[in-house]
Design an enzyme around this catalytic site. Structure first.
Site, PDB file in Angstrom:
ATOM      1  N   LYS A  42     -38.687  12.036 -47.894  1.00  0.00           N
ATOM      2  CA  LYS A  42     -38.340  11.378 -46.642  1.00  0.00           C
ATOM      3  C   LYS A  42     -37.145  10.605 -46.785  1.00  0.00           C
ATOM      4  O   LYS A  42     -36.345  10.520 -45.406  1.00  0.00           O
ATOM      5  CB  LYS A  42     -39.472  10.524 -45.936  1.00  0.00           C
ATOM      6  CG  LYS A  42     -40.280   9.621 -46.615  1.00  0.00           C
ATOM      7  CD  LYS A  42     -41.387   8.843 -45.903  1.00  0.00           C
ATOM      8  CE  LYS A  42     -41.862   7.990 -46.504  1.00  0.00           C
ATOM      9  NZ  LYS A  42     -43.244   7.143 -46.269  1.00  0.00           N
ATOM     10  N   ARG A 135     -53.552   0.943 -42.269  1.00  0.00           N
ATOM     11  CA  ARG A 135     -52.276   1.721 -41.757  1.00  0.00           C
ATOM     12  C   ARG A 135     -53.305   3.205 -41.114  1.00  0.00           C
ATOM     13  O   ARG A 135     -54.308   2.947 -40.547  1.00  0.00           O
ATOM     14  CB  ARG A 135     -51.298   2.009 -42.510  1.00  0.00           C
ATOM     15  CG  ARG A 135     -50.184   2.753 -41.781  1.00  0.00           C
ATOM     16  CD  ARG A 135     -48.749   2.971 -42.761  1.00  0.00           C
ATOM     17  NE  ARG A 135     -48.889   4.552 -43.523  1.00  0.00           N
ATOM     18  CZ  ARG A 135     -48.046   4.906 -44.154  1.00  0.00           C
ATOM     19  NH1 ARG A 135     -46.916   4.410 -44.058  1.00  0.00           N
ATOM     20  NH2 ARG A 135     -48.398   6.131 -44.795  1.00  0.00           N
TER      21      ARG A 135
END
Length: 358
Positions: A42, A135
């Site tokens: 990414k 998260r």
């Protein structure tokens, strides 16, 4: 280095050889442990050239958080893993362009099942478990029920469980929090459901691997920083055997003058709503680079010469070159980058990307 009209600046030099060597070093450390390394691309926006290098060195699965990035290497014959929980609005593309996804919502997996069935495909899912980072993740006490619900769906293969640590809250992986995954693996398998994959984390697990302390039940790690920067993701320290010369940012000097070091006149905030502080150091030799915050994060770059970064607007960067009398207009100066630096430079369309093998 002087002016060269055939080269565009700013530019990011991407060292494919160094990146490949880092991947191989990590892979060779993990293979004896039975751990599969999933490169996470990414930070480089799923760059196809980089993905092809990783595949050539043995990578079977490549991970990214965005479908748009995964599309960038759709022509490369590897399994694609979507690392962020799929959005309902992108389910069609998730099935079209990825083979595996990390999930935390049963409603999302139901939609994946419907689209997979319609397209005649099988989509693999890994269930992310919350172990303290806060998260993404299913709470541990809900995981068994969650997995059983997945097993009722068609065109979905339950691959295993995983977790994420350090990225948001800075929680360090330990024997205790990772141990939650082992307990859940055993519990799920007691109910007759195979857990093929335990995906324990990413570059934050590299210190454990280097010390030979990785829990044996973990058989997959998702690695970005270790491959692309040669560091672990807890203290950002280099690891023995890994290279840090993976990316170099170059920018051109467009002005060099002696000027006061303290601005004068009535002041307000700068273009970003901030109030920068300046030290009165007298008259100094200063330079301006054709580089700015639209290209890089100031906290993400480290000068490779004896100059100092004073500040930057969107398209101008001011540096102190008092200790670099050799720098003149048209020269090129270089920076080393950290994770934020690579991310910004790769994302900016104004930064030329150049591939090298050194």
């Amino acid at each position: 280095m002087g002016y060269n009209k055939t080269i565009m600046f700013p530019r990011l030099k991407i060292n494919l050889k160094a990146i490949g060597e880092n991947y191989l070093t990590i892979k060779r450390r993990c293979e004896p442990l039975g751990v599969d390394v999933v490169p996470v691309v990414k930070v480089v926006l799923g760059d196809e050239n980089i993905v092809r290098v990783l595949k050539s060195l043995g990578a079977r699965v490549i991970g990214d958080s965005r479908i748009r990035n995964i599309k960038n290497f759709s022509n490369v014959n590897v399994e694609k893993m979507l690392l962020r929980s799929p959005m309902l609005s992108e389910i069609e593309e998730v099935i079209e362009f990825s083979d595996i996804s990390l999930n935390t919502e049963i409603e999302v997996i139901k939609h994946l099942s419907k689209v997979s069935s319609r397209k005649g495909r099988i989509h693999k899912v890994i269930v992310m478990v919350e172990v303290g980072e806060l998260r993404e993740g299913v709470m541990p006490e809900d995981v068994l029920f969650f997995v059983k619900k997945i097993m009722e769906l068609s065109s979905i293969e339950f691959l295993g469980i995983g977790t994420n640590l350090t990225c948001l809250s800075g929680i360090i992986p330990t024997k205790e929090n990772l141990g939650v995954l082992l307990k859940l693996k055993n519990l799920i398998e007691e109910h007759g459901i195979e857990v093929k994959v335990v995906s324990g984390g990413g570059s934050n697990l590299l210190p454990m691997i280097w010390r030979g302390k990785l829990p044996r039940f973990i058989n997959q790690i998702r690695v970005g920083e270790g491959i692309f920067l040669g560091v672990e993701a807890i203290n950002r320290k280099p690891l023995p055997g890994l290279r840090q010369d993976t990316f170099t940012l170059e920018a051109e000097v467009i002005e060099v003058k002696r000027k006061p070091s303290l601005p004068w006149g009535e002041r307000t905030v700068d273009a970003f709503g901030e109030v920068p502080e300046f030290e009165d150091r007298g008259i100094r030799r200063r330079a301006i680079l054709a580089l700015g915050r639209q290209d890089v994060s100031l906290s993400g770059i480290i000068p490779l010469d004896k100059f100092e970064i004073i500040g930057a607007s969107s398209d101008h960067m001011v540096i102190d070159v008092e200790n670099c009398p050799h720098i003149k207009v048209g020269d090129i100066v270089s920076f080393k980058l950290n994770y934020a630096g690579v991310l910004f430079a790769m994302t900016s369309p104004f930064v030329e990307k150049v591939y090298i093998e050194e």
